[in-house]
Design an enzyme around this catalytic site. Structure first.
Site, PDB file in Angstrom:
ATOM      1  N   SER A  42       6.556 -10.972  -0.584  1.00  0.00           N
ATOM      2  CA  SER A  42       7.277 -11.187  -1.843  1.00  0.00           C
ATOM      3  C   SER A  42       8.780 -10.979  -1.717  1.00  0.00           C
ATOM      4  O   SER A  42       9.407 -10.443  -2.628  1.00  0.00           O
ATOM      5  CB  SER A  42       6.676 -10.312  -2.961  1.00  0.00           C
ATOM      6  OG  SER A  42       5.328 -10.663  -3.182  1.00  0.00           O
ATOM      7  N   GLU A 101      -3.300 -13.369   6.802  1.00  0.00           N
ATOM      8  CA  GLU A 101      -4.280 -14.369   6.340  1.00  0.00           C
ATOM      9  C   GLU A 101      -5.167 -14.811   7.495  1.00  0.00           C
ATOM     10  O   GLU A 101      -6.358 -15.069   7.315  1.00  0.00           O
ATOM     11  CB  GLU A 101      -3.545 -15.559   5.682  1.00  0.00           C
ATOM     12  CG  GLU A 101      -3.023 -15.163   4.306  1.00  0.00           C
ATOM     13  CD  GLU A 101      -1.790 -15.910   3.841  1.00  0.00           C
ATOM     14  OE1 GLU A 101      -1.481 -16.995   4.367  1.00  0.00           O
ATOM     15  OE2 GLU A 101      -1.115 -15.386   2.931  1.00  0.00           O
ATOM     16  N   LYS A 153       3.098 -21.914   4.947  1.00  0.00           N
ATOM     17  CA  LYS A 153       1.637 -21.878   4.798  1.00  0.00           C
ATOM     18  C   LYS A 153       1.116 -23.322   4.673  1.00  0.00           C
ATOM     19  O   LYS A 153       1.637 -24.206   5.344  1.00  0.00           O
ATOM     20  CB  LYS A 153       1.253 -20.981   3.626  1.00  0.00           C
ATOM     21  CG  LYS A 153       1.883 -19.582   3.786  1.00  0.00           C
ATOM     22  CD  LYS A 153       1.323 -18.543   2.896  1.00  0.00           C
ATOM     23  CE  LYS A 153       2.070 -17.225   3.162  1.00  0.00           C
ATOM     24  NZ  LYS A 153       1.546 -16.116   2.380  1.00  0.00           N
ATOM     25  N   ASN A 162       7.736 -19.151   6.035  1.00  0.00           N
ATOM     26  CA  ASN A 162       6.341 -19.498   6.340  1.00  0.00           C
ATOM     27  C   ASN A 162       5.833 -20.373   5.201  1.00  0.00           C
ATOM     28  O   ASN A 162       5.550 -19.879   4.118  1.00  0.00           O
ATOM     29  CB  ASN A 162       5.527 -18.193   6.456  1.00  0.00           C
ATOM     30  CG  ASN A 162       4.045 -18.450   6.624  1.00  0.00           C
ATOM     31  OD1 ASN A 162       3.617 -19.587   6.835  1.00  0.00           O
ATOM     32  ND2 ASN A 162       3.247 -17.384   6.529  1.00  0.00           N
ATOM     33  N   HIS A 173      -0.781 -13.301  11.494  1.00  0.00           N
ATOM     34  CA  HIS A 173      -0.526 -13.196  10.051  1.00  0.00           C
ATOM     35  C   HIS A 173      -1.778 -12.617   9.383  1.00  0.00           C
ATOM     36  O   HIS A 173      -2.903 -12.910   9.790  1.00  0.00           O
ATOM     37  CB  HIS A 173      -0.192 -14.585   9.482  1.00  0.00           C
ATOM     38  CG  HIS A 173       0.292 -14.513   8.072  1.00  0.00           C
ATOM     39  ND1 HIS A 173      -0.569 -14.385   7.008  1.00  0.00           N
ATOM     40  CD2 HIS A 173       1.544 -14.501   7.550  1.00  0.00           C
ATOM     41  CE1 HIS A 173       0.141 -14.316   5.887  1.00  0.00           C
ATOM     42  NE2 HIS A 173       1.433 -14.381   6.195  1.00  0.00           N
ATOM     43  N   GLY A 220       2.413 -12.578  -1.481  1.00  0.00           N
ATOM     44  CA  GLY A 220       2.068 -13.524  -2.545  1.00  0.00           C
ATOM     45  C   GLY A 220       1.727 -12.872  -3.871  1.00  0.00           C
ATOM     46  O   GLY A 220       1.214 -13.526  -4.776  1.00  0.00           O
ATOM     47  N   GLU A 241       4.361  -6.837   7.362  1.00  0.00           N
ATOM     48  CA  GLU A 241       4.005  -7.460   6.090  1.00  0.00           C
ATOM     49  C   GLU A 241       2.859  -6.683   5.462  1.00  0.00           C
ATOM     50  O   GLU A 241       1.692  -6.898   5.818  1.00  0.00           O
ATOM     51  CB  GLU A 241       3.552  -8.904   6.307  1.00  0.00           C
ATOM     52  CG  GLU A 241       4.613  -9.806   6.894  1.00  0.00           C
ATOM     53  CD  GLU A 241       4.362 -11.269   6.543  1.00  0.00           C
ATOM     54  OE1 GLU A 241       5.232 -11.860   5.921  1.00  0.00           O
ATOM     55  OE2 GLU A 241       3.290 -11.780   6.869  1.00  0.00           O
TER      56      GLU A 241
HETATM   57  P1  PGA Z   1       5.166 -14.180   0.338  1.00  0.00           P
HETATM   58  O1  PGA Z   1       4.460 -14.424   1.760  1.00  0.00           O
HETATM   59  O2  PGA Z   1       6.656 -14.159   0.576  1.00  0.00           O
HETATM   60  O3  PGA Z   1       4.729 -15.351  -0.503  1.00  0.00           O
HETATM   61  O4  PGA Z   1       4.671 -12.884  -0.176  1.00  0.00           O
HETATM   62  C1  PGA Z   1       4.928 -13.791   2.921  1.00  0.00           C
HETATM   63  C2  PGA Z   1       4.057 -14.165   4.101  1.00  0.00           C
HETATM   64  O5  PGA Z   1       2.851 -14.312   3.947  1.00  0.00           O
HETATM   65  O6  PGA Z   1       4.571 -14.309   5.237  1.00  0.00           O
END
Ligand code: PGA
Length: 268
Positions: A221, A107, A14, A12, A105, A182, A176
């Site tokens: 992460s 976010e 982003k 992803n 997601h 992140g 997740e």
């Molecule tokens: P990350 O993000 O690996 O940077 O923690 C995962 C995601 O948001 O799908």
């Protein structure tokens, strides 16, 4: 990982690599994926890079005689067309060469107010447009602290279960934990396994065959150095990778870890 299910590693991106650098990154990932067996790979660039990424990976796949990696959008709007300024429909994604889409997601849920019902509608509409949805679920730190992890995750999952059942295994679930995205913190393999097993059990209550077929990815992460231990859990069927998917070496190492586990004759 369970060898009955092909592991899936999805990147992803982003809001990164929306221009020419997106096609370059996808080309590098396509070349790595072509060297590996037993693992499926998807990249999710921003909208502006989707068509170029889809074209690039298809061209390299044809030149090298290997299957193309999947191309996912990170979002869409679940109406066919109309007065929805700024939005993109599922069929437009398919026209751009996408075959996957991330829905729900955290976010999108947190920053853009997407509800369980809206996420479920998107999963349904994506499947109708022949896109594979990656349906994301996960608890916040407060929810985990309050002991509500499974309650939250299963509530989010239940909202989308009708769509998952209708999709007959074409959809993927991604667990997740919001606090792990992140942040550099990740769920322990045992914590991830516990939630993944609960998700599979919940699916199994509706359709046992579907539960066995459905891939459940872990996200939050995931890096080169923790991928193997997470993917080694019996109900972890892949990873949704954010930050590390922007780094070809790190993403390649995660893909290799999945391929290596998939090739082990005795893997659980
Ligand atoms: P990350 O993000 O690996 O940077 O923690 C995962 C995601 O948001 O799908």
């Amino acid at each position: 990982m369970n060898r009955a299910r092909t592991p899936l590693i999805a990147g992803n991106w982003k809001m990164h690599h929306g221009g020419a650098s997106g096609a370059e990154l996808a080309a590098a990932v396509q070349r790595i994926a072509a060297q590996l067996r037993g693992v499926e790979c998807v990249v999710a660039p921003p909208f502006t890079a989707l068509a170029a990424v889809a074209q690039t990976v298809a061209e390299i796949a044809e030149q090298t005689g290997h299957a193309s990696i999947g191309v996912a959008a990170q979002n869409f709007y679940p109406e066919e067309k109309g007065a929805f300024t700024g939005e993109v429909s599922a069929s437009m994604l398919a026209d751009a060469g996408c075959n996957w889409v991330i829905v729900g997601h955290s976010e999108r849920r947190q920053l853009f107010g997407e509800t369980d019902a809206f996420v479920a509608k998107k999963a349904k509409v994506a499947l109708e447009a022949r896109l594979h949805p990656i349906v994301c679920v996960g608890e916040t730190l407060e929810e985990r602290g309050a002991g509500a992890t499974l309650e939250v995750v299963l509530r989010q999952l239940r909202a989308a279960t009708d769509a998952l059942v209708a999709g007959k295994g074409a959809a993927v679930v991604a667990y997740e934990p919001v606090w792990a995205i992140g942040t550099g913190k990740n769920a322990t393999p045992a914590d991830a396994q516990e939630v993944h097993a609960a998700i599979r059990k919940e699916l199994s209550a509706r359709d046992a065959g579907l539960a066995e077929r459905t891939r459940i990815l872990y996200g939050g992460s995931v890096k080169a150095d923790n991928a193997a231990s997470l993917l080694g859990q019996p109900d972890v069927d892949g990873a949704l990778v954010g930050g590390a998917s922007l780094d070809v070496a790190a993403f390649g190492a995660i893909l290799r870890a999945a391929a290596e586990l998939a090739s082990r004759p005795t893997s659980a």
